[in-house]
Design a protein around this motif. Structure first.
Motif, PDB file in Angstrom:
ATOM      1  N   ALA A  40       0.831  -1.207   0.000  1.00 29.35           N
ATOM      2  CA  ALA A  40       0.000   0.000   0.000  1.00 29.35           C
ATOM      3  C   ALA A  40       0.861   1.250   0.000  1.00 29.35           C
ATOM      4  N   ILE A  41       0.228   2.353  -0.386  1.00 20.00           N
ATOM      5  CA  ILE A  41       0.834   3.680  -0.298  1.00 20.00           C
ATOM      6  C   ILE A  41      -0.093   4.542   0.548  1.00 20.00           C
ATOM      7  N   ALA A  42       0.481   5.258   1.489  1.00 21.78           N
ATOM      8  CA  ALA A  42      -0.332   6.104   2.366  1.00 21.78           C
ATOM      9  C   ALA A  42       0.339   7.458   2.552  1.00 21.78           C
ATOM     10  N   THR A  43      -0.437   8.442   2.909  1.00 16.39           N
ATOM     11  CA  THR A  43       0.108   9.761   3.225  1.00 16.39           C
ATOM     12  C   THR A  43      -0.373  10.186   4.612  1.00 16.39           C
ATOM     13  N   ILE A  44       0.416  11.010   5.265  1.00 13.59           N
ATOM     14  CA  ILE A  44       0.001  11.644   6.523  1.00 13.59           C
ATOM     15  C   ILE A  44      -0.229  13.120   6.217  1.00 13.59           C
ATOM     16  N   ILE A  45      -1.418  13.614   6.538  1.00 17.75           N
ATOM     17  CA  ILE A  45      -1.754  15.013   6.290  1.00 17.75           C
ATOM     18  C   ILE A  45      -2.127  15.696   7.598  1.00 17.75           C
ATOM     19  N   THR A  46      -2.009  17.007   7.607  1.00 23.86           N
ATOM     20  CA  THR A  46      -2.457  17.781   8.758  1.00 23.86           C
ATOM     21  C   THR A  46      -3.765  18.480   8.412  1.00 23.86           C
ATOM     22  N   ARG A  47      -4.667  18.505   9.357  1.00 21.04           N
ATOM     23  CA  ARG A  47      -5.956  19.150   9.146  1.00 21.04           C
ATOM     24  C   ARG A  47      -5.976  20.574   9.695  1.00 21.04           C
ATOM     25  N   GLU A  48      -4.828  21.041  10.173  1.00 16.51           N
ATOM     26  CA  GLU A  48      -4.755  22.394  10.716  1.00 16.51           C
ATOM     27  C   GLU A  48      -3.331  22.927  10.580  1.00 16.51           C
ATOM     28  N   LYS A  49      -3.176  24.226  10.745  1.00 16.61           N
ATOM     29  CA  LYS A  49      -1.866  24.848  10.696  1.00 16.61           C
ATOM     30  C   LYS A  49      -1.041  24.362  11.880  1.00 16.61           C
TER      31      LYS A  49
END
Length: 280
Positions: A40-49
């Protein structure tokens, strides 16, 4: 931004190993349902500054679970993040990505929260020659990690622990007999180490100055009294303000002319940064 992480790798590895043990135990029962060969390929994102901190801990999580996992980072520790920014891309075993997800993000969201909180104070006193310092009020087991996060946020580390700095407080003074005696003993037993004395009034301040303390912590002094303390000091010692300081008051405190401001809330009153891992 490039922030040098001087924490020994083995210490980070031990923190991560303990975190994985309490979360994974002997087996991730849910991830075990996924076929073992599934990639699999996954990303980690931020939902805020936020201000990023914690890459080494995230890397170590997946290194311990499966060295074949690859992580491509798009930001560095200390970088400013905007809402929906992609922090990194992870590639490898779907089982491993799922197992390590929570532990990795726990480290990043906690350390990034610390860095972000610190940066808010640093920005609030922008343009003034005052440093924002942390304290020993840290999450147990994460002292060095949070101290590193403070640097990522633009702050300055106070002493790391009881072993690398002298801070003489009220009980030390009472036990030693006086400020002068406590400072003298410190010089005799620990030559070459800066001596800091905490004072609560002008009488104690004068005693600390007479004893030639290197740093004087002004505990819960009002802004007007801090101005008087700066005038009395005449740059003999570094002056540090502390006690009940928050974002609403920190600039007024810095404007008094103190050299540094220490704030326990930087590391103990934090709100985890909202992160999410998404499979592509």
């Amino acid at each position: 931004m490039t922030i040098k992480n001087t924490i020994p790798e083995e210490m980070i590895a031990s923190q991560v190993a303990l975190a994985l043990q309490e979360d994974v135990g002997q087996l991730d029962l849910t991830a075990d349902l996924i076929p073992i060969k599934t990639q699999a390929i996954a990303t980690i994102i931020t939902r805020e500054k936020a201000i990023l901190s914690g890459q080494a801990w995230c890397n170590q999580v997946f290194q311990q679970l499966d060295p074949n996992i690859t992580i491509e980072w798009f930001f560095s520790d200390g970088d400013r993040l905007d809402e929906n920014d992609v922090l990194c891309k992870l590639t490898g075993s779907a089982r491993t990505l799922l197992t390590g997800e929570r532990t990795a993000m726990n480290f990043i969201q906690t350390l990034s929260a610390t860095a972000t909180h610190v940066n808010a104070y640093v920005e609030e006193i922008s343009g003034l020659a005052t440093d924002i310092l942390d304290t020993r009020k840290t999450i147990p087991g994460l002292r060095l990690a949070q101290k590193y996060a403070v640097l990522c946020g633009g702050g300055v580390n106070h002493r790391i622990g009881l072993y690398d700095g002298i801070l003489i407080k009220e009980n030390h003074i009472n036990a030693a007999g006086s400020i002068a005696a406590a400072v003298e003993h410190a010089r005799q037993y620990h030559a070459g180490i800066d001596i800091e004395v905490e004072v609560e009034n002008f009488t104690e301040l004068k005693q600390a100055l007479a004893a030639q303390a290197d740093i004087i912590l002004l505990d819960n002094f009002e802004p007007d009294d801090l101005i008087k303390a700066v005038e009395l000091n005449q740059k003999q010692a570094k002056l540090e303000a502390s006690g009940g300081i928050n974002l609403n008051t920190v600039r007024a405190i810095a404007e008094t002319g103190v050299d540094r401001i220490s704030i326990g809330a930087l590391t103990k009153d934090i709100k985890a940064v909202d992160l999410s891992m998404r499979f592509l």
